[in-house]
Motif scaffolding. Structure first.
Motif, PDB file in Angstrom:
ATOM      1  N   ARG A  36      40.432  37.626  29.445  1.00 16.90           N
ATOM      2  CA  ARG A  36      40.221  37.809  30.883  1.00 16.90           C
ATOM      3  C   ARG A  36      41.303  38.685  31.508  1.00 16.90           C
ATOM      4  NH1 ARG A  36      38.709  31.755  32.813  1.00 16.90           N
ATOM      5  NH2 ARG A  36      39.967  31.270  30.977  1.00 16.90           N
ATOM      6  N   LYS A  37      42.503  38.668  30.947  1.00 17.22           N
ATOM      7  CA  LYS A  37      43.552  39.572  31.429  1.00 17.22           C
ATOM      8  C   LYS A  37      43.177  41.010  31.134  1.00 17.22           C
ATOM      9  CE  LYS A  37      47.288  36.210  30.708  1.00 17.22           C
ATOM     10  NZ  LYS A  37      48.535  35.915  29.930  1.00 17.22           N
ATOM     11  N   ASN A  40      40.469  42.108  33.598  1.00 20.94           N
ATOM     12  CA  ASN A  40      41.019  42.410  34.931  1.00 20.94           C
ATOM     13  C   ASN A  40      41.748  43.749  34.947  1.00 20.94           C
ATOM     14  OD1 ASN A  40      40.041  39.996  35.947  1.00 20.94           O
ATOM     15  ND2 ASN A  40      41.961  38.896  35.624  1.00 20.94           N
ATOM     16  N   GLU A  43      39.196  46.703  34.530  1.00 22.03           N
ATOM     17  CA  GLU A  43      38.435  46.964  35.748  1.00 22.03           C
ATOM     18  C   GLU A  43      39.311  47.630  36.809  1.00 22.03           C
ATOM     19  OE1 GLU A  43      35.260  46.699  36.378  1.00 22.03           O
ATOM     20  OE2 GLU A  43      34.728  45.869  34.421  1.00 22.03           O
ATOM     21  N   SER A 314      34.111  36.194  34.608  1.00 23.12           N
ATOM     22  CA  SER A 314      35.241  36.830  35.283  1.00 23.12           C
ATOM     23  C   SER A 314      35.025  38.316  35.519  1.00 23.12           C
ATOM     24  CB  SER A 314      36.521  36.624  34.465  1.00 23.12           C
ATOM     25  OG  SER A 314      36.511  37.412  33.285  1.00 23.12           O
TER      26      SER A 314
END
Length: 330
Positions: A36-37, A40, A43, A314
């Motif tokens: 998920r890091k 993020n 993106e 996420s």
């Protein structure tokens, strides 16, 4: 001027910054729950690219009134045009987005190919006279009625969608011929900003080879077509050769006409696409002519750890990847 090799090098440099030098690194990060890091950061990195393009357009101080965006199949053209519009709005512009497909000619006027089938991809399938007259009228501050092409009826419909371009307005149009100057030969070229969208990944496999960009786009299309167009993966694979032939003829020769290049590939997208594409591919029968391609894609995906539902949740609704897996809101 960007080249394909430069875009791949940029992607490779970015993955190295993230600590991902190959598929094994991506699988390890994904398995450890740290993906998920990566999502993020990836993106945010791509958002900055769109913001830079919007700033270039905004700083032209009204010189550019039209933004044309083209790219091969499943390069994220639709999402890219909408994301660019969002960033242009942040930059103080008032963007309007339409698809060039609205300017197809009546079905009976569509040229046919060597097999006697309608050739919807050739330049002559578009009503160039109407398109050029509309764009010039908009430059003169006039109001035009934008058609909506009805693919079932095979003709454009005029339903009262009137448009005028005011001082801060820009018109963003995406389509297969957007980089071909012959499409708008009658429009002042200095008023047009052209963008070439691609999906160039440079992620390395354990043997040192790179993931095929073409396969990456095919996986995107398999997932999207099944979800939104009711086209099964077998049909998508069997049509892929024709799609690629159209790209070689109508898109790739004109990419050097672009003023800017945009890479929509994401570091995490193969693990994302695996979750959706793998079961679709496994539904193709072994006696199908599409099976050899499906088998090759499955063998590759067997090496990939899929994203978890939590990781997928996420991914922001504004992501280009949402165009393919769903959940997009732009």
């Amino acid at each position: 001027m960007y080249t394909t090799d430069m875009l791949k090098a940029e992607f490779s440099e970015w993955t190295s910054i993230l600590g991902i030098n190959g598929l094994s690194d991506l699988n390890r990060i994904n398995s450890c729950g740290d993906i998920r890091k990566i999502i993020n950061l990836s993106e945010a990195y791509q958002e900055r690219k769109f913001a830079i393009l919007a700033q270039i357009i905004a700083l032209s101080k009204g010189r550019f009134k039209f933004v044309f965006l083209a790219g091969p199949s499943s390069s994220g053209k639709t999402s890219s045009s909408l994301k660019l519009a969002l960033e242009c709005k942040v930059s103080g512009l008032n963007p309007k987005v339409i698809e060039l497909d609205n300017y197809f000619v009546d079905r009976e006027r569509t040229p046919k190919d060597e097999n006697g089938e309608y050739d919807f991809e050739c330049l002559e399938a578009m009503d160039l006279e109407l398109l050029n007259s509309h764009l010039n009228a908009l430059l003169e501050g006039k109001t035009v009625e934008i058609p909506r092409y009805d693919f079932k009826l095979g003709k454009p419909c005029f339903e009262g969608n009137y448009m005028t371009l005011e001082e801060n307005d820009i018109l963003i149009m995406e389509g297969i011929h957007a980089l071909d100057p012959r499409m708008v030969a009658g429009v002042p070229q200095s008023r047009i900003f052209r963008i070439y969208a691609s999906a160039l990944t440079a992620l390395k496999l354990d043997d040192g080879s790179s993931i095929s960009t073409t396969d990456n786009r095919m996986l995107r299309r398999i997932v999207r077509d099944n979800r939104t167009r009711g086209i099964n993966p077998e049909q998508t694979i069997l049509r892929w050769g024709s799609v690629r032939a159209g790209e070689e003829k109508y898109i790739f020769p004109f990419q050097d006409n672009a003023d800017a290049f945009l890479n929509s590939a994401q570091v995490y997208e193969i693990p994302l696409l695996k979750l959706y594409a793998d079961p679709l591919l496994r539904g193709i029968a072994e006696d199908s002519p599409a099976y050899p391609t499906a088998r090759r894609l499955m063998d590759f995906l067997d090496k990939v750890v899929p994203l978890s539902p939590e990781a997928i949740a996420s991914i922001p609704s504004t992501s280009v990847m949402r165009e393919f897996v769903g959940g997009q809101y732009l």
